[in-house]
Design a protein around this motif. Sequence first.
Motif, PDB file in Angstrom:
ATOM      1  N   LYS A  54       0.837  -1.267   0.063  1.00  0.00           N
ATOM      2  CA  LYS A  54      -0.017   0.253  -0.243  1.00  0.00           C
ATOM      3  C   LYS A  54       0.783   1.074  -0.007  1.00  0.00           C
ATOM      4  O   LYS A  54       0.585   2.207  -0.503  1.00  0.00           O
ATOM      5  CB  LYS A  54      -1.004  -0.029   1.159  1.00  0.00           C
ATOM      6  CG  LYS A  54      -2.243  -0.798   0.939  1.00  0.00           C
ATOM      7  CD  LYS A  54      -3.098  -0.773   2.182  1.00  0.00           C
ATOM      8  CE  LYS A  54      -4.149  -1.824   2.062  1.00  0.00           C
ATOM      9  NZ  LYS A  54      -4.866  -1.941   3.191  1.00  0.00           N
ATOM     10  N   PHE A  59      -1.214   4.416  -1.284  1.00  0.00           N
ATOM     11  CA  PHE A  59      -2.550   4.556  -0.335  1.00  0.00           C
ATOM     12  C   PHE A  59      -2.394   4.700   0.994  1.00  0.00           C
ATOM     13  O   PHE A  59      -3.568   5.056   1.669  1.00  0.00           O
ATOM     14  CB  PHE A  59      -2.987   2.930  -0.474  1.00  0.00           C
ATOM     15  CG  PHE A  59      -3.441   2.550  -1.930  1.00  0.00           C
ATOM     16  CD1 PHE A  59      -3.778   3.641  -2.900  1.00  0.00           C
ATOM     17  CD2 PHE A  59      -3.626   1.264  -2.316  1.00  0.00           C
ATOM     18  CE1 PHE A  59      -4.278   3.508  -4.248  1.00  0.00           C
ATOM     19  CE2 PHE A  59      -3.789   0.916  -3.379  1.00  0.00           C
ATOM     20  CZ  PHE A  59      -4.285   1.981  -4.461  1.00  0.00           C
ATOM     21  N   PRO A  87      -5.453  -5.335  -6.002  1.00  0.00           N
ATOM     22  CA  PRO A  87      -5.365  -5.404  -4.551  1.00  0.00           C
ATOM     23  C   PRO A  87      -5.901  -6.794  -3.997  1.00  0.00           C
ATOM     24  O   PRO A  87      -6.207  -7.760  -4.496  1.00  0.00           O
ATOM     25  CB  PRO A  87      -6.886  -4.485  -4.188  1.00  0.00           C
ATOM     26  CG  PRO A  87      -7.055  -4.282  -5.440  1.00  0.00           C
ATOM     27  CD  PRO A  87      -6.625  -4.975  -6.645  1.00  0.00           C
ATOM     28  N   ALA A  90     -10.487  -7.191  -3.612  1.00  0.00           N
ATOM     29  CA  ALA A  90     -11.214  -6.030  -4.464  1.00  0.00           C
ATOM     30  C   ALA A  90     -12.426  -6.582  -4.774  1.00  0.00           C
ATOM     31  O   ALA A  90     -12.683  -7.719  -5.314  1.00  0.00           O
ATOM     32  CB  ALA A  90     -10.394  -5.546  -5.355  1.00  0.00           C
TER      33      ALA A  90
ATOM     34  N   ARG B  85     -14.253  -1.573  -0.993  1.00  0.00           N
ATOM     35  CA  ARG B  85     -13.002  -1.672  -1.296  1.00  0.00           C
ATOM     36  C   ARG B  85     -12.797  -1.465  -2.886  1.00  0.00           C
ATOM     37  O   ARG B  85     -11.769  -2.056  -3.526  1.00  0.00           O
ATOM     38  CB  ARG B  85     -12.207  -2.971  -0.990  1.00  0.00           C
ATOM     39  CG  ARG B  85     -12.167  -3.294   0.483  1.00  0.00           C
ATOM     40  CD  ARG B  85     -11.745  -4.565   0.710  1.00  0.00           C
ATOM     41  NE  ARG B  85     -11.626  -4.741   2.287  1.00  0.00           N
ATOM     42  CZ  ARG B  85     -10.429  -5.082   2.908  1.00  0.00           C
ATOM     43  NH1 ARG B  85      -9.238  -4.831   2.335  1.00  0.00           N
ATOM     44  NH2 ARG B  85     -10.403  -5.132   4.096  1.00  0.00           N
ATOM     45  N   TYR B  88      -9.560   0.695  -4.077  1.00  0.00           N
ATOM     46  CA  TYR B  88      -8.343   0.596  -4.714  1.00  0.00           C
ATOM     47  C   TYR B  88      -7.901   0.584  -6.028  1.00  0.00           C
ATOM     48  O   TYR B  88      -6.851   1.150  -6.378  1.00  0.00           O
ATOM     49  CB  TYR B  88      -7.586  -0.800  -3.970  1.00  0.00           C
ATOM     50  CG  TYR B  88      -7.720  -0.907  -2.293  1.00  0.00           C
ATOM     51  CD1 TYR B  88      -6.793  -0.295  -1.753  1.00  0.00           C
ATOM     52  CD2 TYR B  88      -8.972  -1.276  -1.676  1.00  0.00           C
ATOM     53  CE1 TYR B  88      -6.648  -0.141  -0.289  1.00  0.00           C
ATOM     54  CE2 TYR B  88      -8.984  -1.206  -0.052  1.00  0.00           C
ATOM     55  CZ  TYR B  88      -7.677  -0.577   0.641  1.00  0.00           C
ATOM     56  OH  TYR B  88      -7.895  -0.575   1.943  1.00  0.00           O
ATOM     57  N   LEU B 261      -5.817   4.260   3.133  1.00  0.00           N
ATOM     58  CA  LEU B 261      -6.798   3.374   2.486  1.00  0.00           C
ATOM     59  C   LEU B 261      -6.570   2.098   2.954  1.00  0.00           C
ATOM     60  O   LEU B 261      -5.462   1.674   3.321  1.00  0.00           O
ATOM     61  CB  LEU B 261      -6.724   3.287   0.993  1.00  0.00           C
ATOM     62  CG  LEU B 261      -6.742   4.742   0.225  1.00  0.00           C
ATOM     63  CD1 LEU B 261      -6.654   4.450  -1.304  1.00  0.00           C
ATOM     64  CD2 LEU B 261      -8.022   5.418   0.514  1.00  0.00           C
TER      65      LEU B 261
END
Lengths: 312, 261
Positions: A54, A59, A87, A90, B85, B88, B261
């Motif tokens: 991340k 992020f 991710p 996700a 989510r 992302y 995040l």
Amino acid sequence: MAGENVIEVESLVVVYRNGRKSTRAVDGISFQVKRGECVGFIGPNGAGKSSTIKAIMGFLFPASGTVRVFGLPAGSVESHKRIGYLPEVALYYPFMKGHELLELYGGLHRIPKKKLKRRVPELLEQVGLYGMGETLIRNYSKGMQQRLGIAQAIIAEPELLVFDELSSGLDPLGRHDLREVLLELKGKGTTIFFSSHELSEVETLCDSVLMIRSGKIVCEGDVSDLMKPLDKYEIVFSLASAAEILSSLPPDATFEDDGEKKRIEVNSHEIYSQLLTSFVNAGAVIHHSEARRTSLEDFFVNLVRPDGERGK
Amino acid sequence: MKSYLRNAWLIAKTIGIEAIRRKEIYAIVLVSLVLIGGLRLVKFFDVEGLGKFYREISLKVMNVATALTVILLAARQLPREFQNRTLYPLLAKPIRRDNFLMGKFLGVMLAAAFCYAMFMAVFLFGSLTIKSPVNTGLFLQFVYLQLWNFAVLGGLAFLLSLLLNIDAAITICILLYVFSQVLMTLMSYIYDYTSAWQQTFLLGLHFVIPQLSLFDLSGKVVHGIWPPIASWAILALTAYGAVYTVLYLSGSYLLFRRRAL
């Protein structure tokens, strides 16, 4: 451009705060990933893999240290133009159709509409979702969503792929297909950095691995170089006068003699071959010989499991 | 700038698709159909003065229904992105967070404009059917100012959704919407009877909470006896709406910019 650092992580510290309590998820790690490399990022749950990824994606913001991607600050628009990211977990907009989602992501990458019309069906076929472009994502299974995730990650033919939990949610066929896609991209020179709990996958795909535990890098290097010292070669034999051959054993070799059979264990494949040849030439009876190669999983367990837990 | 707008448009489109596929827009169509049904009754009974009543009720229903649509849509945009989510993969693309936020805001505004346009079409059709046309200039001013009303509400809902959970954000936003409608009237009644510090508090409240009733020209449209309002007033109200919208969106950006995040 080969040898250029694509990812540069320097003394990265990631801290999560919850009221007065703070947890140091990543504790001052540094590493580089060079162009064209395929690097596996492994470690037990909670080791700091996702936090590091991340931070690479921008992020979350490091408490200290720096992360640069293509020489640019992590999270910058310019760096994201060259990255494909999948991710860990996700979900994609359930109210959209597969092709609409890919067109959205492709549009954000500024892929011209005409090219997208061609690219999207190709991609769907490549990830095994042929004919699913018109289906609403809410009707996709978990594995299909993961395949769609892979498609969105590679839509802009990125120079760097960052996957958090590579094959999470995929069945064996899906894993196989994904491996094929990644090997193809690797062949084209794409840099790949991914975390995974599937260590056989890491072993197959990666040039090198980074192992993390409790937020610190505990080991890094070439996959085969790392595991070589843990390989074991065993010979069980009977020979009356073995003293001359045994005198040439390396100091780290293990030798046991129960009177009837003798057992030797060495770490080097070369010495193992030499010993076998010598015993056969000397007329020894070979009861058993075995090359026990260490898998990445053995290596990982050996390295990551705390000492007190070994052998449990 | 071109790519900024293009990105914002791409994000905005997803809200439009969501509103259509989740069938939220159909609820608006249903309300419109009820309005048409009501109109038929008005026409059937042919009662004098019911034209004004029809206009008043229709405009009130349209304003409240669209305001609620804006609040519900705006307040859940960002929390849902976090919860599901979906953020992302989106923010891994070459798009800045402010651009993403603008896209979301644009989407909410377009959805609101679409709802409002549907209501307007039904309303105008109804007005023509009962032969009670509206003052065109005034009506356009009314629609324009209502859009600013929705922009302020949308910005406020975004900001609250980043500070609170979805339910709390929606509840507080609705309460503020209702309160702002009556604040000015309430203040004019009680101001002279309050102490100095209470007056300061009321004045402070007056500036903190946007006076959404200022954007409401429905009274003028209902009676239809006044000419359109002066251009300077429209400009002043535009600036008033823009300041609040920008303030709320800037606040949202400041909260969203460094959010992990």
